[in-house]
Design an enzyme around this catalytic site. Sequence first.
Site, PDB file in Angstrom:
ATOM      1  N   LYS A 113       0.810  -1.222   0.000  1.00 48.47           N
ATOM      2  CA  LYS A 113       0.000   0.000   0.000  1.00 48.47           C
ATOM      3  C   LYS A 113       0.840   1.267   0.000  1.00 48.47           C
ATOM      4  CE  LYS A 113      -4.380  -1.527   1.935  1.00 48.47           C
ATOM      5  NZ  LYS A 113      -5.347  -1.368   3.017  1.00 48.47           N
ATOM      6  N   LYS A 204      -4.765 -10.860  -5.858  1.00 44.50           N
ATOM      7  CA  LYS A 204      -6.007 -11.187  -5.141  1.00 44.50           C
ATOM      8  C   LYS A 204      -7.134 -10.212  -5.516  1.00 44.50           C
ATOM      9  CE  LYS A 204      -5.320  -8.371  -1.112  1.00 44.50           C
ATOM     10  NZ  LYS A 204      -5.527  -8.026   0.232  1.00 44.50           N
ATOM     11  N   LYS A 207     -10.936  -4.731  -2.893  1.00 44.47           N
ATOM     12  CA  LYS A 207     -11.884  -3.606  -2.916  1.00 44.47           C
ATOM     13  C   LYS A 207     -11.266  -2.398  -3.597  1.00 44.47           C
ATOM     14  CE  LYS A 207     -13.436  -4.331   1.772  1.00 44.47           C
ATOM     15  NZ  LYS A 207     -12.427  -4.106   2.788  1.00 44.47           N
TER      16      LYS A 207
END
Length: 337
Positions: A113, A204, A207
Site C-alpha cells: 500500500k 487477489k 476492494k
Amino acid sequence: MSKKIFFSGVQPSGNLHLGNYLGSIKNWVDIQDEYQAICCVVNLHAITVPQDPSELKKKTIEVAKLYLASGLDPEKVIIFRQSDVPQHTELMWLLNTITKTGELFKMTQFKDKSGIQENGVTEKISVGAGLLNYPILMAADILLYDTDLVPVGEDQTQHLELTKTLARRFNNRFAKERALLKIPEIFVSKIGKKIMSLTEPNKKMSKSAESPNSRIELLDKPEVVRKKIMRAVTDSENKIYYSDKKEKAGLRNLLNIFSIITGKAPEEIAVDYQDKGYGDLKKDLAEELVEYLKPIQKKFSEISDEEVLDIFEKSKRTLIPRAERKITELNRAMGLE
Ligand code: TYM
C-alpha cells in the site's frame, strides 16, 4: 462453560466482494453457533487511507447490513463499529510501545500500500503513520476480548502472526505469573482463502483495485455479475482442467469459486466441463453466482439503517464494560494504575 470467542472484521473502505465473503464472512456464519462471535466493522482501519466522511459513515452501516444479510444472527453475534469502543485505540497505544518499527516495515500489506520497501526505498512520498501502525490496531482488536480464533483470508496471516508475537511479548514482560493476553489461533479456509482478481488472476480480488470488473461485488446486479464473469481473464489453451500452473490461474480461480458456491470439488467440476469451452463454464458459473447472491441481496434490501444503529448501540453497551476491565488489568500490569 462459556463458549470460545471468535473475532473478525471487515473495513468499510469500498464495496464488499466475493473474496471478503468467501474468505471470511461465510466462515463466520458457519461457526456462529459454536463460538461467541464478535464481528467488527473496522472503520478506524479504513481511515488509514483517505476516506470521504459521509461515504465512510454510509459504508459502515452497509457492511453491518451485509453481515446480517449473509446470515449472522444478531441475537447471538455481537456486531459493532470499531470506533464505538475507545478501548481498541487505548490498547493499541500500549501495544505500540512494545512493537518494533522493523516488524511493521516488514509487513507485505504495508509494502504494497505504501510502496515503501524494507531497505527504505520509496516510490510514494506521503504515507500516513496509520498505515504503518495498522497491524497494531488489529492486534488490539483481537487481544482486547481474549479471542480464541480469528477467521480471515490468507492475506491477513502475517498480521496475525504479529498479533501473537505481541501478546507473547506483553505476557513475558508484564504478566509472567498469569498470562493476561490470550494467544489466538488463526483460521483460514482451504479454498476460499484467496479469491483472485477476474482481470489479473495472479493478484487477489480487492476492494481497492481500480477496475470494478476485477471483482464480483456482493450487491452487483445479475446482469453485472454475468458481464464480469464472461469477461474474466483465462488463457488461450481453451482446455478445462484443474491445475496449479501459473497460466491456469484464471481458470483455477473460476473453478474454485464454482466449487465453494456449489459444494462440489473443483477437480470434479473440471471433469464435468472437460469437453466444453470456457464460455459454457462461465455461463453456468454466472447463473450459479446470481442465484447464490440473490438471498443475500434480498435480505440486505430489507434491513433498515435504524436496525443497524440499534445493534451498534446495544453492542457498545455490552462491549465497553468488558473492554474497560481488560484495560484496567493491563494498565495495572504496566504500572499505569
Ligand atoms: P479487509 O476489509 O481488507 O478484508 C476483510 C476480510 O476479507 C478477506 N479477504 C479475502 N479473502 C479471500 N480472498 C480475497 N481476495 C480477499 N480479500 C480480502 C481478508 O483476509 C479479511 O479476512 N485487516 C482486516 C480487517 C481487520 C481484522 C481485525 C480482521 C481489522 N481488525 C481483527 C480480523 C481480526 C482486513 O483485511 O480487512
